[in-house]
Design a protein around this motif. Structure first.
Motif: not given
Length: 663
Positions: A497, A503-505, A507-508
């Motif tokens: 990220s 914040d994993a948003t 990377t997901d």
């Protein structure tokens, strides 16, 4: 039993408190550039009066006339607001730079509909940014919240009173409990929202409700507070000192409202509890009360006067003398508005039928809304066609080619105009849909040939990849390629990220994109090669970028990584508008932004499937990175290329991209 009707005690010190809050707002806006806490005082007082008045009505067993209550409240708000909006519309159209017109038009309209706070929240506006970049109506955010509260407050009181009576409960106690619950929930939400997304939380109505609710609780319990005169005097002076010192002591740039809003709110509450004791005597003086009487128009006028002054002065700050002029003009307009508009209209007897009365009240906004409509129509009619390839008057990046020979007019007006450039974006949302095997992904197919595509390219990353689509489109259509996108704002293609490590948003999203590409591999992927190109040679190729390329290398997918364009601390188009074509003030030296060797050239872990597309020579000259090239504005904001300029780079893209992919 109905509570007996009691005489309402006159509280002149509250008018003085309102005046003090308005003065603090004006002083801090004009000279300091910080939050003063004055607006929070307005919120507390609105809750104190509006909720208190409605509560006393139901506690006497009387019916709340919702229509009459709303029209009375808005009759005090709308005429002055409508006048300020109308004058602000004319001032913005005549005195402010064209580059600000679209933003000002949107925010003036939102202000006229009392949703300006949500407009700013949705745009994630930084309230603490340079006032010279703010819209002329930005201050209407607080009035929008107050209007929303004024609609909601009588309904809440009515519902709580009905619920309490249906269960034979004490109405006052029920109201205190309900408003206290609202205050606690809203305050906790404010603390959490401020910590996670301060730019949105600042304008969120829900983060401010506790201030109104606390005012309502005070209105219900104040008559039961018993304090000695000395204690009340100390409390009053402490409250005034707290208000005056709030903005000076607290540097709340990234932490307001949150728990820090307790400072001004509790300070104002202390003054309310103290009453006339101590500082209350000073606040009840004729001068302080008069400031309170003009506080509403003073608040509304000072901001457009300040914004226009900064635009005329071409300065981020008015300075001492300029600030005095701004304040003097604002006070003069507030005094005139109070005596010539507010006072005469308050003596007007509104029609009895609620529907007709509502129309009369709403009509005070009609001139402003009509003015905004006319201005919007004029801007819409002035919309220029996109710059076409081969336009000799607007060659854009083509003039940077060594053997370029132009037959056009070198002094032709730039395209897009500074009034339109911020809307000149590569928007392909109509061609988007969720990915069936990964519903969290959104895939767009903005470029597709009529028959079977010769090649399929997928563009992955953030908005800096989307901005290149106009440059890619002519090449793709000419060669029969299909172009798909997996684009998410602020999410460059990386297995880490880059914008927020916690914040994993992103990377997901990128992990899902890799899985989708593995199941349906394209012929090539186009991604970003660098980021954070700013003055001071801050450009970098993060480890997460390289890890993503290595992942695609394992899937056997060729990658073209594109070097990022520079980012600025200002809007280049506005600099062009201010200083004109070829101005040295706007030409940033290329050597300050772009190193001769890009950062990816210095890495030894770049996989063999990656080739690099460097368009720096199409965005900057050998010496500078100017805001306008070939009569086309390069940027639409401080870091995104305009669609028009991106389109003029298609020749360079067509000359390089096929060779990089060995196609």
């Amino acid at each position: 039993m109905a509570a007996p009707r009691t005489r309402t005690e006159r509280r002149p010190e509250i008018e003085g408190l309102r005046g003090l809050a308005a003065v603090l707002v004006v002083v801090y806006h004009v000279w300091v550039g910080r939050v003063s806490g004055g607006v929070d005082v307005f919120f507390l007082l609105s809750g104190f009066f509006v909720l208190g008045m409605a509560a006393r009505t139901v506690m006497r067993g009387e019916r709340i006339d919702l229509g009459g209550t709303w029209t009375r409240l808005f009759w005090r708000l709308l005429p002055t607001a409508g006048l300020v909006l109308l004058v602000s519309t004319v001032a913005a159209a005549v005195l402010l730079p064209p580059s600000t017109w679209a933003r000002n038009l949107r925010e003036l309209l939102a202000s006229g509909l009392f949703v300006e706070n949500w407009r700013l929240a949705g745009d994630s506006v930084d309230y603490y940014a340079d006032h010279g970049t703010a819209s002329i109506a930005q201050h209407f955010w607080s009035l929008s919240i107050q209007a929303q509260f004024s609609l909601l407050a009588p309904l809440v009181v009515l519902l709580v009173a009905w619920w309490a009576r249906s269960r034979a409960l004490d109405v006052r106690s029920a109201l205190i409990a309900a408003l206290s619950a609202v205050a606690v929930v809203s305050f906790l939400h404010s603390v959490h929202a401020t910590a996670t997304d301060q730019a949105f939380a600042y304008f969120d109505t829900r983060t401010r409700l506790w201030e109104f609710a606390l005012g309502g609780v005070l209105a219900l319990v104040l008559d039961r507070v018993r304090l000695g005169s000395r204690a009340r005097a100390v409390l009053g002076w402490a409250g005034v000192a707290g208000l005056v010192s709030c903005g000076a002591v607290l540097d709340v740039g990234a932490a307001f409202p949150g728990y820090l809003a307790l400072w001004p709110v509790l300070s104002a509450a202390a003054v309310l509890v103290a009453g006339r004791a101590g500082a209350g005597e000073r606040l009840a003086s004729p001068a302080a009360r008069y400031l309170g009487a003009i506080s509403y128009p003073l608040y509304l006028w000072h901001w457009p006067v300040l914004v226009v002054a900064l635009a005329v002065m071409r300065s981020p700050s008015p300075g001492v003398v300029g600030g005095v002029v701004v304040v003097a003009v604002s006070v003069a307009l507030a005094v005139a508005t109070h005596h010539l508009v507010e006072e005469p209209l308050r003596r007007v007897a509104l029609p009895r039928p609620v529907a007709l009365r509502s129309l009369v009240v709403a009509a005070t906004l009609v001139p402003a809304l009509v003015g905004l409509g006319v201005w919007a129509a004029v801007l819409a009619a002035d919309r220029a066609a996109p710059v076409a390839l081969g336009d000799q008057d607007h060659p854009g990046a083509a003039v940077l080619v060594a053997d370029h020979e132009s037959t056009g007019n070198p002094a032709a007006p730039v395209q897009p105009s500074t009034a339109r450039v911020q809307d000149d974006w590569a928007d392909y949302r109509d061609a988007c849909a969720p990915v069936p095997d990964h519903p969290q992904l959104e895939q767009c197919v903005p470029i597709s040939p009529e028959g079977e595509p010769q090649r399929r390219i997928t563009v992955i990353g953030d908005s800096h990849m989307q901005q290149l689509l106009p440059a890619l489109e002519p090449v793709a259509r000419d060669r029969g390629w299909e172009v798909r996108t997996l684009v998410r704002a602020r999410c460059p293609f990386s297995l880490a990220s880059e914008t927020d490590p916690g914040d994993a948003t992103c990377t997901d999203w990128n992990a899902a994109a890799v899985e989708h590409l593995a199941a349906d591999p394209p012929d090539a992927v186009v991604v970003g090669a660098t980021r954070d190109v700013r003055a001071g040679l801050t450009e970098q190729t993060p480890d997460g970028f390289v890890a993503g390329w290595q992942e695609l290398d394992g899937l056997g997918i060729p990658v073209v990584a594109v070097r990022d364009n520079p980012r600025y601390d200002h809007r280049p188009s506005e600099c062009f508008e201010t200083y004109g074509r070829g101005a040295a003030e706007c030409a940033i030296p290329r050597a300050e932004l772009l190193a001769p060797d890009p950062p990816y050239a210095l890495r030894e872990d770049v996989p063999s499937n990656v080739s690099f597309l460097d368009l720096s020579n199409e965005i900057c000259t050998p010496e500078t990175c100017p805001p306008e090239i070939g009569n086309v504005l390069v940027y639409l904001d401080d870091n995104h290329l305009s669609a028009s300029y991106s389109r003029t780079m298609s020749t360079a893209v067509g000359a390089q991209l096929p060779g990089l992919l060995n196609w």
